[in-house]
Design a protein around this motif. Structure first.
Motif, PDB file in Angstrom:
ATOM      1  N   TYR A 143       6.909  39.424  49.669  1.00  0.00           N
ATOM      2  CA  TYR A 143       7.140  38.428  48.608  1.00  0.00           C
ATOM      3  C   TYR A 143       5.915  37.086  48.607  1.00  0.00           C
ATOM      4  O   TYR A 143       5.659  36.699  47.681  1.00  0.00           O
ATOM      5  CB  TYR A 143       8.395  37.700  48.587  1.00  0.00           C
ATOM      6  N   ASP A 144       5.702  36.780  49.923  1.00  0.00           N
ATOM      7  CA  ASP A 144       4.641  35.714  49.977  1.00  0.00           C
ATOM      8  C   ASP A 144       3.562  36.027  49.245  1.00  0.00           C
ATOM      9  O   ASP A 144       2.683  35.097  48.431  1.00  0.00           O
ATOM     10  CB  ASP A 144       4.417  35.229  51.360  1.00  0.00           C
ATOM     11  N   SER A 145       2.934  37.357  49.419  1.00  0.00           N
ATOM     12  CA  SER A 145       1.645  37.649  48.694  1.00  0.00           C
ATOM     13  C   SER A 145       1.845  38.555  47.447  1.00  0.00           C
ATOM     14  O   SER A 145       0.941  38.237  46.308  1.00  0.00           O
ATOM     15  CB  SER A 145       0.961  38.667  49.902  1.00  0.00           C
ATOM     16  N   ASP A 146       2.970  38.749  47.122  1.00  0.00           N
ATOM     17  CA  ASP A 146       3.208  39.308  45.657  1.00  0.00           C
ATOM     18  C   ASP A 146       4.739  39.500  45.463  1.00  0.00           C
ATOM     19  O   ASP A 146       5.410  40.288  46.069  1.00  0.00           O
ATOM     20  CB  ASP A 146       2.697  40.926  45.616  1.00  0.00           C
ATOM     21  N   ARG A 147       5.066  38.483  44.702  1.00  0.00           N
ATOM     22  CA  ARG A 147       6.490  38.184  44.233  1.00  0.00           C
ATOM     23  C   ARG A 147       7.424  39.251  43.568  1.00  0.00           C
ATOM     24  O   ARG A 147       8.445  39.462  43.752  1.00  0.00           O
ATOM     25  CB  ARG A 147       6.605  36.944  43.429  1.00  0.00           C
ATOM     26  N   PHE A 148       6.487  40.438  43.030  1.00  0.00           N
ATOM     27  CA  PHE A 148       7.229  41.596  42.606  1.00  0.00           C
ATOM     28  C   PHE A 148       7.192  42.496  43.242  1.00  0.00           C
ATOM     29  O   PHE A 148       7.682  43.850  42.752  1.00  0.00           O
ATOM     30  CB  PHE A 148       6.628  41.417  40.993  1.00  0.00           C
ATOM     31  N   ALA A 149       6.535  42.793  44.610  1.00  0.00           N
ATOM     32  CA  ALA A 149       6.491  43.893  45.290  1.00  0.00           C
ATOM     33  C   ALA A 149       7.771  44.501  45.648  1.00  0.00           C
ATOM     34  O   ALA A 149       7.906  45.784  45.457  1.00  0.00           O
ATOM     35  CB  ALA A 149       5.533  43.410  46.593  1.00  0.00           C
ATOM     36  N   GLY A 150       8.459  43.748  46.112  1.00  0.00           N
ATOM     37  CA  GLY A 150      10.152  44.141  46.253  1.00  0.00           C
ATOM     38  C   GLY A 150      10.974  44.510  45.298  1.00  0.00           C
ATOM     39  O   GLY A 150      11.583  45.662  45.474  1.00  0.00           O
ATOM     40  N   SER A 151      10.305  43.797  43.875  1.00  0.00           N
ATOM     41  CA  SER A 151      11.201  44.392  42.752  1.00  0.00           C
ATOM     42  C   SER A 151      10.824  45.796  42.196  1.00  0.00           C
ATOM     43  O   SER A 151      11.687  46.613  41.782  1.00  0.00           O
ATOM     44  CB  SER A 151      10.781  43.332  41.398  1.00  0.00           C
ATOM     45  N   TRP A 152       9.682  46.252  42.413  1.00  0.00           N
ATOM     46  CA  TRP A 152       9.055  47.487  42.281  1.00  0.00           C
ATOM     47  C   TRP A 152       9.674  48.459  43.229  1.00  0.00           C
ATOM     48  O   TRP A 152      10.193  49.606  42.646  1.00  0.00           O
ATOM     49  CB  TRP A 152       7.544  47.488  42.120  1.00  0.00           C
ATOM     50  N   TRP A 153      10.006  48.237  44.411  1.00  0.00           N
ATOM     51  CA  TRP A 153      10.448  49.164  45.290  1.00  0.00           C
ATOM     52  C   TRP A 153      11.893  49.333  45.066  1.00  0.00           C
ATOM     53  O   TRP A 153      12.561  50.565  45.012  1.00  0.00           O
ATOM     54  CB  TRP A 153      10.419  48.658  46.896  1.00  0.00           C
ATOM     55  N   LEU A 154      12.722  48.142  44.637  1.00  0.00           N
ATOM     56  CA  LEU A 154      14.108  48.368  44.309  1.00  0.00           C
ATOM     57  C   LEU A 154      14.247  49.175  42.968  1.00  0.00           C
ATOM     58  O   LEU A 154      15.284  50.131  42.939  1.00  0.00           O
ATOM     59  CB  LEU A 154      14.687  47.085  44.104  1.00  0.00           C
ATOM     60  N   LEU A 155      13.425  48.888  41.862  1.00  0.00           N
ATOM     61  CA  LEU A 155      13.389  49.841  40.768  1.00  0.00           C
ATOM     62  C   LEU A 155      13.119  51.185  41.190  1.00  0.00           C
ATOM     63  O   LEU A 155      13.785  52.162  40.297  1.00  0.00           O
ATOM     64  CB  LEU A 155      12.445  49.197  39.792  1.00  0.00           C
ATOM     65  N   PHE A 156      12.189  51.589  41.924  1.00  0.00           N
ATOM     66  CA  PHE A 156      11.842  52.737  42.296  1.00  0.00           C
ATOM     67  C   PHE A 156      13.014  53.563  42.948  1.00  0.00           C
ATOM     68  O   PHE A 156      13.411  54.667  42.593  1.00  0.00           O
ATOM     69  CB  PHE A 156      10.679  52.714  43.335  1.00  0.00           C
ATOM     70  N   VAL A 157      13.689  52.864  43.791  1.00  0.00           N
ATOM     71  CA  VAL A 157      15.017  53.366  44.463  1.00  0.00           C
ATOM     72  C   VAL A 157      15.999  53.601  43.402  1.00  0.00           C
ATOM     73  O   VAL A 157      16.798  54.816  43.331  1.00  0.00           O
ATOM     74  CB  VAL A 157      15.471  52.526  45.523  1.00  0.00           C
ATOM     75  N   MET A 158      16.413  52.824  42.554  1.00  0.00           N
ATOM     76  CA  MET A 158      17.363  53.080  41.499  1.00  0.00           C
ATOM     77  C   MET A 158      16.763  54.070  40.570  1.00  0.00           C
ATOM     78  O   MET A 158      17.914  54.846  39.935  1.00  0.00           O
ATOM     79  CB  MET A 158      17.573  51.697  40.660  1.00  0.00           C
ATOM     80  N   LEU A 159      15.708  54.179  40.130  1.00  0.00           N
ATOM     81  CA  LEU A 159      15.254  55.304  39.134  1.00  0.00           C
ATOM     82  C   LEU A 159      15.570  56.772  39.754  1.00  0.00           C
ATOM     83  O   LEU A 159      15.931  57.591  39.387  1.00  0.00           O
ATOM     84  CB  LEU A 159      13.949  55.164  38.755  1.00  0.00           C
ATOM     85  N   LEU A 160      15.405  56.578  41.371  1.00  0.00           N
ATOM     86  CA  LEU A 160      15.620  58.076  41.880  1.00  0.00           C
ATOM     87  C   LEU A 160      16.969  58.252  42.012  1.00  0.00           C
ATOM     88  O   LEU A 160      17.277  59.349  41.591  1.00  0.00           O
ATOM     89  CB  LEU A 160      15.407  57.770  43.594  1.00  0.00           C
ATOM     90  N   VAL A 161      17.819  57.189  42.188  1.00  0.00           N
ATOM     91  CA  VAL A 161      19.283  57.536  42.074  1.00  0.00           C
ATOM     92  C   VAL A 161      19.833  57.860  40.607  1.00  0.00           C
ATOM     93  O   VAL A 161      20.408  58.847  40.353  1.00  0.00           O
ATOM     94  CB  VAL A 161      20.052  56.252  42.626  1.00  0.00           C
ATOM     95  N   TRP A 162      19.306  57.227  39.430  1.00  0.00           N
ATOM     96  CA  TRP A 162      19.607  57.367  38.439  1.00  0.00           C
ATOM     97  C   TRP A 162      19.146  58.863  37.948  1.00  0.00           C
ATOM     98  O   TRP A 162      19.762  59.511  37.225  1.00  0.00           O
ATOM     99  CB  TRP A 162      19.019  56.401  37.275  1.00  0.00           C
ATOM    100  N   GLY A 163      17.869  59.209  38.228  1.00  0.00           N
ATOM    101  CA  GLY A 163      17.466  60.616  38.050  1.00  0.00           C
ATOM    102  C   GLY A 163      18.223  61.613  38.792  1.00  0.00           C
ATOM    103  O   GLY A 163      18.743  62.646  38.028  1.00  0.00           O
ATOM    104  N   ALA A 164      18.695  61.266  39.956  1.00  0.00           N
ATOM    105  CA  ALA A 164      19.495  62.600  40.613  1.00  0.00           C
ATOM    106  C   ALA A 164      20.805  62.567  39.923  1.00  0.00           C
ATOM    107  O   ALA A 164      21.360  63.515  39.888  1.00  0.00           O
ATOM    108  CB  ALA A 164      19.680  61.853  41.952  1.00  0.00           C
ATOM    109  N   ASP A 165      21.375  61.174  39.470  1.00  0.00           N
ATOM    110  CA  ASP A 165      22.570  61.407  38.910  1.00  0.00           C
ATOM    111  C   ASP A 165      22.785  62.324  37.362  1.00  0.00           C
ATOM    112  O   ASP A 165      23.401  63.004  37.009  1.00  0.00           O
ATOM    113  CB  ASP A 165      23.329  59.962  38.351  1.00  0.00           C
ATOM    114  N   SER A 166      21.721  61.678  36.742  1.00  0.00           N
ATOM    115  CA  SER A 166      21.405  62.308  35.207  1.00  0.00           C
ATOM    116  C   SER A 166      21.230  63.758  35.364  1.00  0.00           C
ATOM    117  O   SER A 166      21.724  64.765  34.801  1.00  0.00           O
ATOM    118  CB  SER A 166      20.570  61.532  34.570  1.00  0.00           C
ATOM    119  N   GLY A 167      20.003  64.203  36.239  1.00  0.00           N
ATOM    120  CA  GLY A 167      19.799  65.598  36.450  1.00  0.00           C
ATOM    121  C   GLY A 167      21.142  66.384  37.095  1.00  0.00           C
ATOM    122  O   GLY A 167      21.235  67.798  36.346  1.00  0.00           O
TER     123      GLY A 167
END
Length: 285
Positions: A143-167
């Motif tokens: 977060y200190d060097s890139d305030r959105f780095a963690g947001s991208w990782w969380l979105l990545f995990v959520m998309l994995l889960v949503w993709g698994a559920d939808s698929g």
């Protein structure tokens, strides 16, 4: 039902993404505490709490526990190696391995915890506390060097889960013949399971190609695959507890989607497992 599900999803998804990227760390942590409190309220049913007062107290105690853990950390520091965070994430791995054994041996395994409220409450603790710290730890990533780095990782995990559920839903409806866990969740099939994995793999490849995720391909694949498998286990585990409690949905807070736990059951497993692998096992700090 389908119409209300789609409308609710169209409203919630932008709100979730906005919270991931625009809420400051403290605001994000407070939001997660509220979500976990609502989930604890619903978990009270799994623990056999029929009284509203008992479930309210369970929710309040969950909020107090998470707040106390949060405020014992140094100001503005959510380092994953701090004892509160690391212990919770390692505990999540142990719990989900145990949950896998409970699901595979159900209904025989229920004899061990069916009549024990303390055990069922412990299962809730091991589900919600690591989920909270997984969300917070990933949000704080670099977060200190890139305030959105963690947001991208969380979105990545959520998309994995949503993709698994939808698929899983689509492939299961089209091709499903062989039951995945008939004693736990009769509607789930092996065809849906593998269809969900394919969708998650496709999403992971596309997201990794387009989003700024600075991790080696091998590490990303291992974390993504295990997080997706954990998401399926999280769904099955909640289905097992609902079956024992004799309820269809954990609640009715979200129109067309049931309760909070019905929406985050997969994430409660996928997020802490992914965070533990990414931050503690592979140490991508």
């Amino acid at each position: 039902m389908l119409k209300s599900r789609l409308i609710t999803a169209l409203i919630l998804i932008p709100l979730v993404i906005a919270a991931l990227f625009w809420l400051p760390p403290v605001g994000f942590a407070m939001t997660m505490i509220v979500i976990c409190m609502l989930a604890a309220w619903e978990w009270g049913q799994f623990a056999g709490m029929a009284s509203r007062q008992q479930r309210i107290w369970l929710s309040v105690l969950c909020g107090l526990l998470l707040s106390a853990m949060l405020f014992t950390l140094p100001p503005y520091q959510r380092d994953v190696h701090l004892p509160q965070v690391a212990t919770s994430l390692w505990a999540s791995l142990a719990w989900w391995i145990a949950a896998l054994l409970l699901v595979l041996s159900y209904p025989a395994s229920a004899a061990l915890w069916r009549h024990s409220r303390p055990l069922r409450l412990l299962f809730g603790l091991l589900t919600l506390v690591p989920f909270f710290w997984g969300m917070v730890a990933l949000r704080q990533y670099h977060y200190d060097s890139d305030r959105f780095a963690g947001s991208w990782w969380l979105l990545f995990v959520m998309l994995l889960v949503w993709g698994a559920d939808s698929g899983a839903y689509m492939f299961g409806r089209l091709f499903g013949k062989h039951k995945l866990a008939p004693k736990v969740s009769p509607g789930k099939t092996w065809e849906g399971f593998f269809g969900g994995l394919v969708c998650s793999a496709l999403i992971a490849w596309l997201f990794a190609s387009l989003a700024p995720l600075s991790v080696s391909a091998g590490t990303l694949v291992i974390c993504a695959v295990l997080a997706t498998l954990a998401s399926v286990l999280g769904d099955l585990t909640e289905s097992m507890f609902k079956r024992e409690a004799g309820i269809k949905d954990s609640g009715n807070l979200i129109p067309g989607h049931g309760g909070i736990l019905d929406r985050i059951d997969s994430l409660t497993a996928a997020v802490p497992v992914f965070a533990c692998l990414l931050l503690l096992v592979f140490r991508t700090l």
